[in-house]
Design a protein around this motif. Structure first.
Motif, PDB file in Angstrom:
ATOM      1  N   VAL A   7       3.312   3.700  -1.337  1.00 15.04           N
ATOM      2  CA  VAL A   7       3.972   4.161  -0.112  1.00 15.04           C
ATOM      3  C   VAL A   7       3.336   5.490   0.274  1.00 15.04           C
ATOM      4  O   VAL A   7       3.338   6.438  -0.518  1.00 15.04           O
ATOM      5  N   HIS A   8       2.779   5.547   1.469  1.00 15.08           N
ATOM      6  CA  HIS A   8       2.131   6.756   1.982  1.00 15.08           C
ATOM      7  C   HIS A   8       2.850   7.187   3.257  1.00 15.08           C
ATOM      8  O   HIS A   8       3.711   6.477   3.768  1.00 15.08           O
ATOM      9  N   ASP A   9       2.486   8.354   3.773  1.00 16.49           N
ATOM     10  CA  ASP A   9       3.155   8.873   4.965  1.00 16.49           C
ATOM     11  C   ASP A   9       3.039   7.945   6.166  1.00 16.49           C
ATOM     12  O   ASP A   9       3.972   7.815   6.949  1.00 16.49           O
ATOM     13  N   ASP A  10       1.870   7.304   6.334  1.00 18.30           N
ATOM     14  CA  ASP A  10       1.667   6.506   7.542  1.00 18.30           C
ATOM     15  C   ASP A  10       1.303   5.040   7.279  1.00 18.30           C
ATOM     16  O   ASP A  10       1.034   4.293   8.218  1.00 18.30           O
ATOM     17  N   PHE A  11       1.284   4.613   6.032  1.00 19.49           N
ATOM     18  CA  PHE A  11       1.034   3.203   5.724  1.00 19.49           C
ATOM     19  C   PHE A  11       1.601   2.855   4.351  1.00 19.49           C
ATOM     20  O   PHE A  11       1.965   3.739   3.571  1.00 19.49           O
ATOM     21  N   VAL A  12       1.679   1.559   4.079  1.00 17.66           N
ATOM     22  CA  VAL A  12       2.128   1.058   2.778  1.00 17.66           C
ATOM     23  C   VAL A  12       1.133   0.019   2.295  1.00 17.66           C
ATOM     24  O   VAL A  12       0.418  -0.598   3.087  1.00 17.66           O
ATOM     25  N   LEU A  13       1.072  -0.193   0.989  1.00 17.81           N
ATOM     26  CA  LEU A  13       0.311  -1.297   0.421  1.00 17.81           C
ATOM     27  C   LEU A  13       1.310  -2.302  -0.129  1.00 17.81           C
ATOM     28  O   LEU A  13       2.226  -1.942  -0.875  1.00 17.81           O
ATOM     29  N   ILE A  14       1.114  -3.549   0.269  1.00 18.79           N
ATOM     30  CA  ILE A  14       2.059  -4.619  -0.032  1.00 18.79           C
ATOM     31  C   ILE A  14       1.381  -5.673  -0.896  1.00 18.79           C
ATOM     32  O   ILE A  14       0.293  -6.148  -0.561  1.00 18.79           O
ATOM     33  N   ALA A  15       2.026  -6.042  -1.998  1.00 18.83           N
ATOM     34  CA  ALA A  15       1.605  -7.206  -2.778  1.00 18.83           C
ATOM     35  C   ALA A  15       2.329  -8.387  -2.156  1.00 18.83           C
ATOM     36  O   ALA A  15       3.545  -8.515  -2.279  1.00 18.83           O
ATOM     37  N   GLY A  16       1.570  -9.222  -1.452  1.00 20.33           N
ATOM     38  CA  GLY A  16       2.194 -10.301  -0.702  1.00 20.33           C
ATOM     39  C   GLY A  16       1.904 -11.685  -1.230  1.00 20.33           C
ATOM     40  O   GLY A  16       2.352 -12.670  -0.669  1.00 20.33           O
ATOM     41  N   ASP A  17       1.144 -11.782  -2.334  1.00 19.38           N
ATOM     42  CA  ASP A  17       0.789 -13.083  -2.898  1.00 19.38           C
ATOM     43  C   ASP A  17       1.160 -13.094  -4.374  1.00 19.38           C
ATOM     44  O   ASP A  17       0.443 -12.543  -5.207  1.00 19.38           O
TER      45      ASP A  17
END
Length: 81
Positions: free
Chosen positions: A48-58
């Motif tokens: 989780v960052h100030d302006d984006f997120v990284l998502i594990a979607g698989d």
């Protein structure tokens, strides 16, 4: 996702829809642009960052991460999927 199953079935996921409280491990409903627009996707936040997120979607490939916007339902660019 409520009422999508049989009578009285509840959604099996607990989503965080509040971008200001996002934290690693939260389950989110995210969107994908382009031809997949309008379909709901489920993922887990791994960064989780100030302006984006990284998502594990698989769930079959935990090394595949999608960069999404930091908003209540993150938006992932279709080119990543």
């Amino acid at each position: 996702m409520q009422n999508m199953g049989g009578e009285g079935e509840a959604c099996p996921f607990e989503f965080n829809f509040e971008a200001t409280t996002f934290k690693v491990g939260d389950t989110v409903s995210y969107r994908v642009s382009g031809s997949l627009e309008g379909f709901p996707f489920v993922g887990t936040l791994v960064e989780v960052h100030d302006d984006f997120v990284l998502i594990a979607g698989d769930s079959n490939d935990p090394d595949t991460l999608y960069r999404g916007t930091r908003e209540n339902r993150p938006l992932v660019d279709e080119a990543q999927v």
